[in-house]
Design an enzyme around this catalytic site. Structure first.
Site, PDB file in Angstrom:
ATOM      1  N   CYS A  28      24.159  77.447  33.759  1.00  0.00           N
ATOM      2  CA  CYS A  28      23.129  76.897  34.644  1.00  0.00           C
ATOM      3  C   CYS A  28      22.386  78.054  35.308  1.00  0.00           C
ATOM      4  O   CYS A  28      21.856  78.924  34.620  1.00  0.00           O
ATOM      5  CB  CYS A  28      23.793  75.944  35.626  1.00  0.00           C
ATOM      6  N   ASP A  52      18.413  68.761  27.251  1.00  0.00           N
ATOM      7  CA  ASP A  52      18.178  69.462  28.515  1.00  0.00           C
ATOM      8  C   ASP A  52      16.677  69.523  28.795  1.00  0.00           C
ATOM      9  O   ASP A  52      15.861  69.565  27.871  1.00  0.00           O
ATOM     10  CB  ASP A  52      18.753  70.875  28.436  1.00  0.00           C
ATOM     11  N   HIS A  74      22.067  69.350  29.910  1.00  0.00           N
ATOM     12  CA  HIS A  74      22.457  70.418  30.815  1.00  0.00           C
ATOM     13  C   HIS A  74      23.924  70.248  31.221  1.00  0.00           C
ATOM     14  O   HIS A  74      24.427  69.142  31.330  1.00  0.00           O
ATOM     15  CB  HIS A  74      21.564  70.379  32.063  1.00  0.00           C
TER      16      HIS A  74
END
Length: 258
Positions: free
Chosen positions: A133, A195, A227
């Site tokens: 991330c 994502d 994600h």
């Protein structure tokens, strides 16, 4: 690799980060004589949660000296068990802390963490970096701005590309993709097709930049994953993608760090 009869040690440490400030970190390592490569593990936007510490132990069990620095050390409210991410106000405060973290500060803290790894007994002299991330962004940022990284793994790092240049700030003044010419090590990128940040279009632009600059890299995008597919404590977890991504990560580090 760590031998089956070797034990591990893990716990909190402090080290000098940006401007010599004290930074917390979680260090996990085999107790044998090695030598062992190092892994710098950069936490996700939610901070150095239990999941990150579990990842550090996993690296140690595989024969790596792994340090996960707490890049939110100065923002003392971001601690495991102290933030309720179901509360929009608290979650927003964490996101503001992440956005307020200057790239220069992060690079300084990460250099301090690498110094700890390099000074650890039985380190083999090589260190990789991996992040998820926001940590994926910090991974590429650091790999483009440090001479002390020998392999990097970017796990769905967001905001590497800023679609609207007006979103650049004094803390983040340069798009990380524009730093790719200075990338100092081989890069493995792990992404999800569902994502949105980074979206597949961002991944394609990253691949183009890596090719243009003659970098050594491998990018993998997983169908059915979005994600945070590594995060086994969240609904975003996708087991098949995570298992394959772990295998690719260890193969990458074995190739470039052993």
């Amino acid at each position: 690799m760590a031998r089956p009869d070797e034990s591990l040690t893990a716990g909190w440490v402090q080290f000098a980060g940006h401007n010599g400030e004290n930074i917390d970190g979680y260090l996990a390592r085999p107790t044998g004589s090695g030598p062992y490569p190092g892994v710098l593990l950069i936490h996700e936007a939610f901070g150095l949660v239990r999941h990150t510490k579990e990842q550090a132990v996993r690296f140690a069990a595989a024969g790596y000296i792994c340090l996960a620095p707490d890049l939110y050390t100065r923002e003392a409210f971001v601690r495991e068990g102290q933030v309720d991410f179901s509360d929009p106000a608290q979650a927003r405060a964490v996101m503001q802390a992440m956005g307020g973290m200057a790239d220069g500060r992060a690079i300084g803290d990460l250099e301090g963490a690498v110094t700890v790894i390099r000074q650890t007994t039985h380190h083999n002299g090589k260190t990789g970096v991996i992040g998820h991330c926001s940590g994926g962004r910090h991974t590429l940022l650091f790999a483009c701005n440090s001479k002390n990284v020998h392999a990097a793994v970017d796990c769905y790092g967001g905001r590497i590309i800023v679609d609207d240049p007006s979103q650049l700030t004094p803390n983040m003044p340069v798009q990380v993709i524009d730093m790719v010419p200075q990338l100092n090590c081989p890069l493995l990128g792990l992404f999800g097709v569902e994502d949105q940040n980074p979206a597949p279009a961002h991944t394609a632009r990253l691949e183009e930049a890596l090719k243009k600059n003659g970098k050594t890299f491998d990018l993998k995008t997983y169908d059915g994953a979005g994600h945070a597919f590594f995060a086994d404590y969240r609904p975003s977890y996708r087991q098949a993608a995570a298992v394959d991504a772990w295998e690719r990560t260890f193969a990458w580090f074995e190739r470039y760090l052993r």
